[in-house]
Design a protein around this motif. Structure first.
Motif, mmCIF file in Angstrom:
data_model
loop_
_atom_site.group_PDB
_atom_site.id
_atom_site.type_symbol
_atom_site.label_atom_id
_atom_site.label_comp_id
_atom_site.label_asym_id
_atom_site.label_seq_id
_atom_site.Cartn_x
_atom_site.Cartn_y
_atom_site.Cartn_z
ATOM 1 N N VAL A 143 -4.254 11.937 7.754
ATOM 2 C CA VAL A 143 -4.011 11.131 6.555
ATOM 3 C C VAL A 143 -4.228 9.665 6.864
ATOM 4 C CG1 VAL A 143 -2.378 12.757 5.546
ATOM 5 C CG2 VAL A 143 -1.544 10.947 7.018
ATOM 6 N N LYS A 144 -4.373 8.895 5.823
ATOM 7 C CA LYS A 144 -4.563 7.454 5.968
ATOM 8 C C LYS A 144 -3.289 6.825 6.529
ATOM 9 C CE LYS A 144 -5.790 3.392 3.331
ATOM 10 N NZ LYS A 144 -6.061 2.836 2.019
ATOM 11 N N THR A 145 -3.471 5.881 7.440
ATOM 12 C CA THR A 145 -2.321 5.189 8.014
ATOM 13 C C THR A 145 -1.867 4.070 7.088
ATOM 14 O OG1 THR A 145 -3.784 3.730 9.244
ATOM 15 C CG2 THR A 145 -3.022 5.720 10.370
ATOM 16 N N PHE A 146 -0.722 3.501 7.402
ATOM 17 C CA PHE A 146 -0.172 2.416 6.596
ATOM 18 C C PHE A 146 -1.084 1.201 6.650
ATOM 19 C CE2 PHE A 146 3.714 4.700 7.952
ATOM 20 C CZ PHE A 146 4.167 5.047 6.703
ATOM 21 N N SER A 147 -1.215 0.553 5.537
ATOM 22 C CA SER A 147 -1.953 -0.710 5.526
ATOM 23 C C SER A 147 -0.967 -1.841 5.759
ATOM 24 C CB SER A 147 -2.652 -0.896 4.171
ATOM 25 O OG SER A 147 -1.713 -1.126 3.159
ATOM 26 N N ASP A 148 -1.493 -3.009 5.952
ATOM 27 C CA ASP A 148 -0.623 -4.169 6.157
ATOM 28 C C ASP A 148 -0.181 -4.773 4.830
ATOM 29 O OD1 ASP A 148 -0.732 -3.974 8.907
ATOM 30 O OD2 ASP A 148 -2.546 -5.184 9.039
ATOM 31 N N GLU A 149 -0.646 -4.205 3.726
ATOM 32 C CA GLU A 149 -0.265 -4.723 2.413
ATOM 33 C C GLU A 149 1.143 -4.261 2.070
ATOM 34 O OE1 GLU A 149 -3.132 -3.332 -0.376
ATOM 35 O OE2 GLU A 149 -4.802 -4.087 0.784
ATOM 36 N N PRO A 150 1.897 -5.108 1.358
ATOM 37 C CA PRO A 150 3.245 -4.694 0.954
ATOM 38 C C PRO A 150 3.174 -3.504 0.011
ATOM 39 C CG PRO A 150 2.774 -6.975 0.280
ATOM 40 C CD PRO A 150 1.555 -6.435 0.926
ATOM 41 N N ARG A 151 4.130 -2.608 0.137
ATOM 42 C CA ARG A 151 4.171 -1.443 -0.735
ATOM 43 C C ARG A 151 4.876 -1.804 -2.039
ATOM 44 N NH1 ARG A 151 5.985 3.702 2.596
ATOM 45 N NH2 ARG A 151 4.663 4.756 1.124
ATOM 46 N N TRP A 191 5.955 3.671 12.793
ATOM 47 C CA TRP A 191 4.524 3.393 12.928
ATOM 48 C C TRP A 191 4.309 1.975 13.463
ATOM 49 C CZ3 TRP A 191 0.250 5.819 13.618
ATOM 50 C CH2 TRP A 191 -0.975 5.164 13.444
ATOM 51 N N GLU A 192 5.093 1.015 12.992
ATOM 52 C CA GLU A 192 4.992 -0.359 13.492
ATOM 53 C C GLU A 192 5.320 -0.414 14.987
ATOM 54 O OE1 GLU A 192 3.757 -3.003 11.872
ATOM 55 O OE2 GLU A 192 3.378 -1.664 10.191
ATOM 56 N N ALA A 193 6.318 0.362 15.421
ATOM 57 C CA ALA A 193 6.657 0.400 16.847
ATOM 58 C C ALA A 193 5.510 0.998 17.655
ATOM 59 C CB ALA A 193 7.936 1.206 17.059
ATOM 60 N N LEU A 194 4.895 2.056 17.154
ATOM 61 C CA LEU A 194 3.756 2.669 17.846
ATOM 62 C C LEU A 194 2.576 1.700 17.918
ATOM 63 C CD1 LEU A 194 3.965 6.259 16.337
ATOM 64 C CD2 LEU A 194 4.559 5.564 18.671
ATOM 65 N N LYS A 195 2.381 0.902 16.869
ATOM 66 C CA LYS A 195 1.321 -0.116 16.886
ATOM 67 C C LYS A 195 1.580 -1.151 17.976
ATOM 68 C CE LYS A 195 0.206 -2.059 12.986
ATOM 69 N NZ LYS A 195 0.195 -2.561 11.602
ATOM 70 N N LYS A 196 2.844 -1.575 18.118
ATOM 71 C CA LYS A 196 3.175 -2.579 19.139
ATOM 72 C C LYS A 196 2.948 -2.044 20.547
ATOM 73 C CE LYS A 196 6.281 -5.353 16.413
ATOM 74 N NZ LYS A 196 7.598 -5.938 16.254
ATOM 75 N N LEU A 197 2.996 -0.732 20.703
ATOM 76 C CA LEU A 197 2.736 -0.118 22.005
ATOM 77 C C LEU A 197 1.237 0.086 22.240
ATOM 78 C CD1 LEU A 197 5.586 2.523 22.095
ATOM 79 C CD2 LEU A 197 5.439 0.400 23.410
#
Length: 76
Positions: free
Chosen positions: A65-73, A47-53
């Motif tokens: 579904v909800k996407t990942f937040s930037d908060e640590p899991r 998902w982080e790679a797709l965000k960078k693109l």
């Protein structure tokens, strides 16, 4: 091809091709794109790679579904 791997590869090449000297054609064997009832799961690192693109906004629009937040899991 026009599947996930082929499209992300083409987008990646276009994104990182600074000189814009690489031309890309995508060929798909299927006659049409259709839904087949399968889901696609994307873990945090892809998902982080797709965000960078630059794909986060468009993918979030069609996500069920909800996407990942930037908060640590945290683990439970």
């Amino acid at each position: 091809g026009g599947g996930i791997a082929g499209l992300v590869t083409a987008i990646s090449i276009c994104h990182f091709n600074r000189h814009k000297d690489i031309k890309i054609d995508i060929y798909e064997g299927a006659h049409a794109f259709t839904e087949i009832g399968a889901g696609v799961g994307v873990c945090r690192r892809p998902w982080e790679a797709l965000k960078k693109l630059g794909l986060q906004e468009e993918l979030s629009k069609i996500s069920k579904v909800k996407t990942f937040s930037d908060e640590p899991r945290t683990s439970i």
